[in-house]
Design an enzyme around this catalytic site. Structure first.
Site, short mmCIF file in Angstrom:
data_model
loop_
_atom_site.label_atom_id
_atom_site.label_comp_id
_atom_site.label_asym_id
_atom_site.label_seq_id
_atom_site.Cartn_x
_atom_site.Cartn_y
_atom_site.Cartn_z
N LYS A 28 -5.89 24.87 10.79
CA LYS A 28 -6.27 25.88 11.79
C LYS A 28 -7.16 25.19 12.82
O LYS A 28 -8.33 24.90 12.56
CB LYS A 28 -7.04 27.03 11.15
CG LYS A 28 -7.41 28.11 12.18
CD LYS A 28 -8.73 28.77 11.84
CE LYS A 28 -9.76 28.84 12.93
NZ LYS A 28 -9.47 28.79 14.31
N GLU B 210 -18.73 19.77 6.97
CA GLU B 210 -19.33 18.82 7.91
C GLU B 210 -19.93 19.65 9.03
O GLU B 210 -19.18 20.29 9.78
CB GLU B 210 -18.20 17.92 8.43
CG GLU B 210 -18.62 16.56 8.81
CD GLU B 210 -19.37 15.92 7.68
OE1 GLU B 210 -20.60 15.84 7.81
OE2 GLU B 210 -18.76 15.52 6.68
N CYS C 286 -21.80 16.86 17.14
CA CYS C 286 -22.75 17.10 16.05
C CYS C 286 -23.66 15.90 15.89
O CYS C 286 -24.73 16.00 15.31
CB CYS C 286 -22.05 17.48 14.75
SG CYS C 286 -20.72 16.42 14.30
N GLU D 195 -30.13 23.49 16.39
CA GLU D 195 -29.05 22.84 17.14
C GLU D 195 -28.68 23.68 18.36
O GLU D 195 -28.47 24.88 18.24
CB GLU D 195 -27.83 22.67 16.23
CG GLU D 195 -26.72 21.87 16.90
CD GLU D 195 -25.56 21.57 15.95
OE1 GLU D 195 -25.11 22.49 15.26
OE2 GLU D 195 -25.10 20.40 15.93
C1 UN1 Z 1 -18.87 15.02 16.14
O1 UN1 Z 1 -19.92 14.89 16.76
O2 UN1 Z 1 -18.48 16.15 15.81
O3 UN1 Z 1 -19.82 9.40 16.22
C2 UN1 Z 1 -18.02 13.86 15.78
C3 UN1 Z 1 -19.38 10.05 17.15
C4 UN1 Z 1 -17.90 10.34 17.22
C5 UN1 Z 1 -17.56 11.47 16.32
C6 UN1 Z 1 -18.44 12.66 16.55
N1 UN1 Z 1 -17.15 9.17 16.85
O4 UN1 Z 1 -20.12 10.50 18.01
#
Ligand code: UN1
Length: 496
Positions: free
Chosen positions: A176, A251, A285, A386
Site C-alpha cells: 500500500k 520505522e 525521517c 518531529e
Molecule cells: C527517510 O528519511 O525516510 O539516509 C529515509 C537518508 C536516505 C533515506 C532516508 N538514504 O537520508
C-alpha cells in the site's frame, strides 16, 4: 486537463477499486497539474489482493532464490534505463528536486543489486549436535504473505527496501503506497513485472491508511507488516497487528541532531547542516532538525547558516535551479506553520523564514520558507517533536558531554551527526549517542542501502532495513538430521 487513470495490480491484472472510487494525485508544486487518478480501495480490494498473494506464494516460495534474484538484477537494469523518467514522475507527484528524485531511484537500483546478491547467500548456520551421528543446521524460510505500508518522502527507495528483500526471501507481497505518491510505486513494480515477476507475487492496492492500511494490518492471512511512517500511526499499526500475532517492523520518526564542536571544520559543518535540514524540504525521517552548537563557534555558525538558508531558492523541483521543493501537501504546510507558532510562543527566536509562500506561482502549490529558530532550549517542543518540514532549531551548549546529553534527551533515536577533528570525541560519540545511525563529519542524511537502517526508542521497534531486512523477511527453521538409526534423546542420552 486530461489525466491518466491507474488501477490496482492484483494477481497480475490491473483492476479498479471494487467501488470504482478514485483519489487524485496532485503535483504539490502546482495543484492544477493532476498526475493521475488512483483507486480509493477498501477492505474488499485488500482481501482480493491478499488472496492473490496467497495463491502466488504456493509456487514463488519454491522458485530457487538465485532465480528470484535474477529478476531483481533485471529490474535494477531497467531502473537504470528509466531513471530519468521515473525521477521526473517522482518530482511531479512528491515535489523534491530532480537531483534528489534521481537519488531516490538510484537508491532502488542500489538495493536491487545489493539484495540480488543475497539470492546466492541467504546464509543459515550449521552447528554440531550434542548427540553423535546427528546433523544440526538452521535455514531461512520465507514468512508468507507480507503487507508493506510505505511513506511519500522516499516513494521508490523505501518500497524497494521492503519489496526486494521480501521477494528474494520467497515471500509474496501486498503493498500500500502512500496516498500522495502511488505513481513511484507503480513505476517500481512495473519494472519488476517487465523483469519477469510472476503474477500475484507483488500486488498493489492504493488508498487511504484508514481503509487499505488497516485492512492489511488486520487480515488474518498476512503474516508480517513492514511499515514506515509516523510514530503515531506506527504505534497503532503495532497494536492492531498484535491481535493476529503478525511480525511487525516499524520505522518511524526522528528529531535528529547535528553537533558542531569548536574545533570543527566550520564550512563543512555548514554544508552538512544546510543539506541535512533543508534537503528534501526537511521531509526525511533522518532530516537534521536540531543543530547543537558549541558556544565558541555558535555566533559565526549562526550568522553564516542564516545567510545561506536565506539564499536557497524555493520552487518547483523540476526547475534545475531550485534548491528546495514544495512540501508534499497542505497538511504538511499546516504542521510547519503550527510549529512556528509553538516555537514563538515558547520564546524561540525566528531568524529566517517562518511562513508559507503564497505569492505568484507559489500560490498554486505547497511552499514553505526554510525556517531557523535560535535560542532554543532542550525542553521546548520545537526541540523535541518531529516537524517533518524545513524547520530547524539551533541549541547552544558548553561541553561535549552536555551536547551528548541534549542529543539524547528526546524520545526519538534515528540519526545523529558530530562535526569535530578530535578522534577521541568522535569515538565517544559513536558509543554514547542513542541513535541507530551516527555520522562523523557528515550530515544526518545519506544512509547507504547495505548498512542497517533504523533507530532506537520511539523511532523503531528493533528491526533494521538494509543489512537486517532479511532477518525480518525470513523466519528460522531449525533442522536436525539423525543418522544414528536409533532414538537419541536430547539432554538425556548423552548427559553426564
Ligand atoms: C527517510 O528519511 O525516510 O539516509 C529515509 C537518508 C536516505 C533515506 C532516508 N538514504 O537520508
Amino acid at each position: 486537463m486530461a489525466y491518466p487513470t491507474y488501477h490496482n495490480l492484483i494477481g497480475g491484472q490491473w483492476l479498479p477499486a471494487a467501488s470504482g472510487k478514485t483519489i487524485l494525485n496532485l503535483n504539490p508544486a502546482n495543484h492544477a497539474d493532476v498526475v493521475g487518478a488512483f483507486p480509493a480501495s477498501a477492505a474488499e480490494d485488500v482481501a482480493h489482493a491478499v488472496a492473490a498473494a496467497k495463491e502466488a506464494y504456493v509456487t514463488w516460495r519454491l522458485v530457487p532464490a538465485p532465480k528470484r534474484a535474477e529478476i531483481l538484477v533485471r529490474a535494477g537494469a531497467l531502473l537504470q534505463q528509466r531513471k530519468e523518467q521515473y525521477a521526473r514522475d517522482m518530482t511531479r507527484e512528491m515535489g523534491k528536486v530532480l537531483a534528489e528524485t534521481r537519488g531516490d531511484v538510484q537508491e532502488a537500483i542500489d538495493e536491487a543489486f545489493y539484495v540480488a546478491g543475497e539470492g546466492r547467500r541467504l546464509f543459515g548456520h550449521t552447528t554440531p549436535s550434542e548427540l553423535p551421528n546427528k546433523f544440526a543446521m538452521s535455514v531461512r524460510m520465507p514468512v508468507g504473505v507480507v503487507g508493506l505500508i510505505t511513506p511519500w518522502n522516499f516513494p521508490m527507495a523505501i518500497p524497494s527496501w521492503k519489496l526486494f528483500p521480501a521477494l528474494v526471501a520467497g515471500n509474496t507481497c501486498v503493498i500500500k503506497p502512500a496516498t500522495d505518491t502511488p505513481l513511484s510505486t507503480f513505476n517500481l513494480v512495473q519494472t519488476l513485472v517487465d523483469a519477469g515477476l510472476p503474477p500475484g507475487v507483488v500486488n498493489i492496492v492504493t488508498g487511504r491508511g484508514s481503509t487499505v492500511g488497516e485492512s492489511l494490518v488486520e487480515h488474518p492471512d498476512v503474516r508480517a507488516i513492514s511499515f514506515t511512517g509516523s510514530s503515531a500511526v506506527g504505534s497503532f499499526v503495532g497494536q492492531r497487528a498484535a491481535a493476529t500475532f503478525k511480525a511487525v517492523s516499524l520505522e518511524m520518526g526522528g528529531k535528529n541532531a547535528q553537533i558542531v564542536m569548536n574545533d570543527a571544520n566550520l564550512e563543512l559543518a555548514l554544508d552538512g547542516a544546510l543539506w541535512g535540514a533543508f534537503g528534501t524540504t526537511g521531509q526525511r525521517c533522518t532530516a537534521t532538525s536540531r543543530i547543537l552548537l558549541q558556544k565558541g563557534i555558535a555566533a559565526e555558525f549562526t550568522a553564516k547558516f542564516v545567510k545561506r538558508a536565506k539564499a536557497l531558492k524555493v520552487g518547483d523541483g523540476l526547475d534545475e535551479s531550485v534548491h528546495v521543493g514544495p512540501q508534499v501537501n497542505a497538511g504538511q504546510i499546516e504542521t510547519s506553520a503550527k510549529y512556528v507558532e509553538i516555537a514563538l510562543a515558547e520564546g524561540a527566536r525566528l531568524l529566517a523564514g517562518g511562513h508559507a509562500l503564497t505569492q505568484g506561482s507559489y500560490g498554486h502549490g505547497c511552499f514553505f520558507e526554510p525556517t531557523i529558530f535560535a535560542g532554543v532550549t532542550p525542553a521546548m517542543r520545537i526541540a523535541r517533536e518531529e516537524v517533518f518540514g524545513p524547520v530547524v532549531s539551533l541549541i547552544e551548549f558548553d561541553s561535549f558531554e552536555e551536547a551528548v546529553r541534549i542529543a539524547n534527551s528526546i524520545d526519538y533515536g534515528l540519526s545523529t551527526a558530530l562535526y569535530t577533528k578530535d578522534v577521541n570525541r568522535a569515538f565517544t560519540a559513536i558509543r554514547d549517542l542513542e541513535a541507530g545511525i551516527t555520522y562523523i563529519n557528515a550530515p544526518t542524511i545519506g544512509a547507504e542501502v547495505h548498512l542497517p537502517f533504523g533507530g532506537v526508542k520511539h523511532t523503531g521497534n528493533g528491526h533494521r532495513e538494509g543489512l537486517g531486512a532479511l532477518d525480518f523477511f525470513t523466519t528460522w527453521k531449525a533442522v536436525y538430521v539423525d543418522y544414528s538409526d536409533k532414538l537419541q534423546r536430547a539432554q538425556i542420552d548423552n548427559a553426564e
